[in-house]
Motif scaffolding. Structure first.
Motif, PDB file in Angstrom:
ATOM      1  N   GLU A 179       0.846  -1.314  -0.087  1.00  0.00           N
ATOM      2  CA  GLU A 179       0.049  -0.071   0.035  1.00  0.00           C
ATOM      3  C   GLU A 179       1.071   1.225  -0.041  1.00  0.00           C
ATOM      4  O   GLU A 179       0.606   2.309  -0.703  1.00  0.00           O
ATOM      5  CB  GLU A 179      -0.960   0.033   1.315  1.00  0.00           C
TER       6      GLU A 179
ATOM      7  N   GLN B 126       2.333   1.923  -3.283  1.00  0.00           N
ATOM      8  CA  GLN B 126       1.240   2.248  -4.254  1.00  0.00           C
ATOM      9  C   GLN B 126       1.169   3.644  -4.092  1.00  0.00           C
ATOM     10  O   GLN B 126       0.917   4.515  -4.996  1.00  0.00           O
ATOM     11  CB  GLN B 126      -0.175   1.419  -3.989  1.00  0.00           C
ATOM     12  N   ARG B 127       1.079   4.259  -2.732  1.00  0.00           N
ATOM     13  CA  ARG B 127       0.982   5.507  -2.359  1.00  0.00           C
ATOM     14  C   ARG B 127       1.985   6.435  -2.994  1.00  0.00           C
ATOM     15  O   ARG B 127       1.760   7.377  -3.401  1.00  0.00           O
ATOM     16  CB  ARG B 127       0.805   5.672  -0.701  1.00  0.00           C
TER      17      ARG B 127
END
Ligand code: C2E
Ligand code: MG
Ligand code: MG
Length: 717
Positions: free
Chosen positions: A164, A167-168
């Motif tokens: 995550e 991805q951020r």
């Protein structure tokens, strides 16, 4: 999950049992040892369970390997992260083997094509951990691996699923790199530029390496950098202001900034999005300029002039230095515009503006107030004589010939001057008084300048009073029309009457037309007034005998409306007066303005059968040339010549010349203002056709006229 470990204490018991089974002491000792061993096992199992419970509640994956790289213990999270290999996790199984199987299955995308190398590298890292590293899995996840060697030569490894976060990070990069707005990241403490996006590179023109070698000081215009240094560079300090930035080509741009505090590579930094507002600022400046300047000449307009006057007054109050207002108006500009066209008129106005601008001193304001009106605000003079010199200079320079589109042109100018504090203690009154002085300059024959005098203001107030009263009089139907006879000098017969307006004022008695006609002309009331006189006079004249004519005066202003012809035609039709009985009197000023239009109207009226007279002949400048422009039916010699007829030889010569002109052109000549028998005798002897004057009668109301005409058959209308 790890199975129960083989325990050393069980071996010890096994040994004991084989040594001596029949010995009771030994049996008791054995039982004790067994009991101790069981307790130790239970304790160890409990410790193990606790450890497992402990590692299981950790949020990240955890694995223990022995010195041979064999699995000892792993938690649920670890098994979840590597769920594709979870079937291979067994106590004693080797990590190297699970890796190999995983690679064969394609679980590690980075290993594809370089499988052996990848595994070797991975195992090297395992035993020689130097820090964290990332590992990509085939399902798209990204795992952070942190491994340490334990004291017994094994390895303890931590696995954090950072998918995550990654991805951020990727979204941020995308947002940063691909953002159409230029973005810059700089260190908060040293102002060093740490990163820029593509838009910043294209917008500013610096290359990425150039950018990364610079600090804010390099891209800030000196002044705004000084400001920045003073205020610091936190979000609050930096955002919401307009800065000036320097582009690679040296151009300075105005920028607005949106800022965020971020941590960039462990450094406190500011991420700023840059909005280039140079164009907007320019547009704003243009709008502001337009609001304060005249589009045609580029001179300040009335708004800006007022502002400068305010400033001038403030300065005057502080320093006592006087200020002068010069109102400038071109003489007879309208005919230039009408005859040569508006584009020619525009160029002339621009040239005039240039000349005015060239005359005024630094700090003074030359403005265009509209149309052919200009103004100069002078603030740099010591003596009023300097203002006189300025007015003279303006007068002389503006009056010099112009070359407009290959055409030589001259234009006259009148100037009114008012000086504060004496002539006004605020911008409005100073401007108003300069305007009054201008009005006086115009009235005194144009081409001159006049200083304001208090008496001008008094006169303006009288004019305003007249205007108000006149409006009321017109509304109240108070105005009357009186008639003054025109007499055939040969036989003494009344040939007709001139309609003259009369205003009986409740306090002032009859107000003479010379007082209120100019006011009616200035205010436009004359159009309504003229139509009223025409209608009333035609109505009255329709009651006179059929051979008695009616003369009505027209103001130049009535020609401007374009409806004069219709007004006359309607008056005749509605009253039934024959057009042949109507004479319209005009003065030569009618022919000063929009000549073609006036002549067309005159010809149209003539075609109706109406006669046209030239009134007050001899008082203007160039009466003879006007006689060529239109074939007048009658010329009325101004009473100033008639008055001096008996005594003044020049007047006699002029009257004689006009009379001979009339007879050769076949135009009737009427002498105005005949007051004495000697004047009458003189006119008669010179062969003048017609006379009008107090000798015969003053202007009288309709009732008197009807009585005057009564010996003759008075016809009903
Ligand atoms: P005007 O058209 O030249 O009219 C003749 C003026 O001379 C009249 O002045 C008349 O009363 C005056 N007058 C006549 N005989 C004598 C005389 O023997 N001695 C002297 N000293 N004056 C005499 P009034 O009525 O004061 O009118 C002045 C001017 O006002 C007129 O001059 C005309 O231009 C204008 N006016 C009068 N009524 C009207 C009108 O209805 N419309 C327009 N547009 N102008 C008008
Ligand atoms: Mg007249
Ligand atoms: Mg006259």
């Amino acid at each position: 999950m790890p199975a129960d470990r083989h325990n050393a204490s069980t071996d010890k018991i096994d040994q004991c049992s084989s040594v001596n089974e029949s010995d009771p002491d030994a049996a008791a000792a054995l039982a004790r040892v067994r009991a101790e061993a069981d307790a130790a096992i239970a304790q160890a199992q409990q410790a193990h369970t606790r450890l497992r419970d402990a590692v299981d509640i950790l949020p990240h994956g955890l694995v223990f390997l022995d010195s041979e790289g064999r699995y000892i213990l792993w938690n649920q999270q670890y098994a979840d992260i590597y769920k594709r290999s979870a079937d291979l996790f067994k106590p004693g199984a080797r990590l190297a083997d699970t890796l190999r199987v995983g690679v064969e299955r394609g679980d590690y995308p980075e290993a594809v094509g370089r499988e052996k190398e990848w595994i070797a590298d991975r195992l090297h890292r395992l035993y020689n951990p130097i820090g964290r590293h990332e590992q990509n899995l085939s399902d798209g996840r990204c795992i952070l691996i942190d491994e340490r060697r334990t004291s017994d030569g094994g390895v303890i490894g931590l696995r954090v699923d950072i998918t995550e976060l990654k991805q951020r990070e990727a979204s941020f990069r995308l947002l940063f790199d691909e953002n159409p707005a230029p973005m810059i990241i700089f260190g908060r403490d040293d102002h060093a530029i740490l990163d820029v996006n593509q838009a910043a590179i294209s917008h500013y023109g610096y290359t990425r390496p150039q950018f990364l070698s610079m600090t804010l000081r390099h891209i800030h215009d000196c002044d705004t950098y000084e400001e920045l240094k003073l205020i610091g560079s936190s979000v609050q300090d930096y955002a919401g202001r307009t800065w000036k930035h320097l582009k690679a080509d040296g151009a300075i741009i105005d920028v607005a900034i949106y800022a965020r505090e971020i941590t960039h590579k462990n450094k406190p930094a500011l991420l700023v999005a840059v909005i280039d507002i140079t164009e907007r600022k320019r547009a704003e400046a243009r709008v502001a300029h337009m609001a304060h300047h005249d589009a045609l000449t580029g001179l300040p307009n009335r708004v800006l002039l007022k502002q400068r006057m305010e400033e001038g007054f403030q300065r005057m109050r502080r320093t006592g230095k006087p200020i002068a207002m010069l109102c400038i108006d071109l003489d007879n500009f309208k005919p230039v515009n009408d005859t040569l066209g508006h584009s020619c008129g525009d160029i002339l106005l621009q040239r005039v503006a240039e000349r005015i601008r060239a005359v005024v001193q630094e700090g003074d304001t030359a403005a265009r107030l509209g149309g052919d009106e200009f103004a100069v605000l002078a603030t740099n003079f010591g003596e009023p004589s300097e203002v006189t010199a300025l007015a003279r200079r303006l007068l002389a320079d503006i009056s010099e010939p112009y070359d407009v589109m290959g055409q030589q042109m001259m234009i006259g100018v009148s100037i009114g001057v008012a000086i504060a504090p004496g002539d006004g203690n605020n911008p409005d009154s100073l401007l108003k008084n300069a305007d009054l002085a201008l009005y006086r300059a115009k009235a005194d024959g144009k081409g001159a300048f006049r200083f304001f005098e208090a008496e001008m203001d008094a006169r303006a107030q009288v004019r305003r009073r007249i205007e108000m009263d006149l409006r009321a009089a017109m509304l109240g139907n108070v105005l009357e029309v009186h008639y003054q006879p025109l007499v055939n000098l040969a036989n003494g017969a009344v040939t007709g009457f001139e309609a003259l307006i009369r205003w009986p004022h409740p306090e002032r008695g009859f107000i003479p037309p010379s007082e209120f006609i100019p006011v009616a002309e200035e205010t436009g009331l004359i159009v309504q007034l003229g139509a009223y006189v025409l209608k009333k006079a035609c109505t009255d004249a329709a009651q006179w005998p059929g051979d008695v004519k009616l003369a009505v005066n027209l103001s130049p202003l009535q020609f401007r409306t374009g409806s004069l012809f219709v007004t006359v035609k309607q008056a005749l039709e509605e009253t039934g007066l024959s057009p042949k009985r109507l004479e319209l009197e005009i003065t030569e000023t009618v022919l000063l303005d929009r000549v073609d239009h006036v002549l067309a109207t005159l010809h149209a009226l003539r075609a109706l059968g109406v006669r046209i007279s030239m009134d007050d002949f001899g008082t203007g400048y160039s009466s003879l040339s006007y006689l060529r422009k239109f074939p007048f039916d009658k010329i009325k010699i101004d009473r100033s010549f008639v008055h001096e007829l008996a005594e003044n030889a020049d007047s006699q010569a002029i009257v004689r010349a006009i009379l001979s002109l009339g007879s050769s052109l076949g135009i009737t000549i009427t002498a105005e203002g005949v007051e004495t028998e000697s004047e009458l005798a003189c006119l008669k002897s010179e062969g003048c056709d017609e006379g009008q004057g107090y000798l015969f009668s003053k202007a009288r109301p309709q009732a008197d006229v009807l009585q005057m005409l009564s010996p003759r058959a008075v016809r009903a209308a």
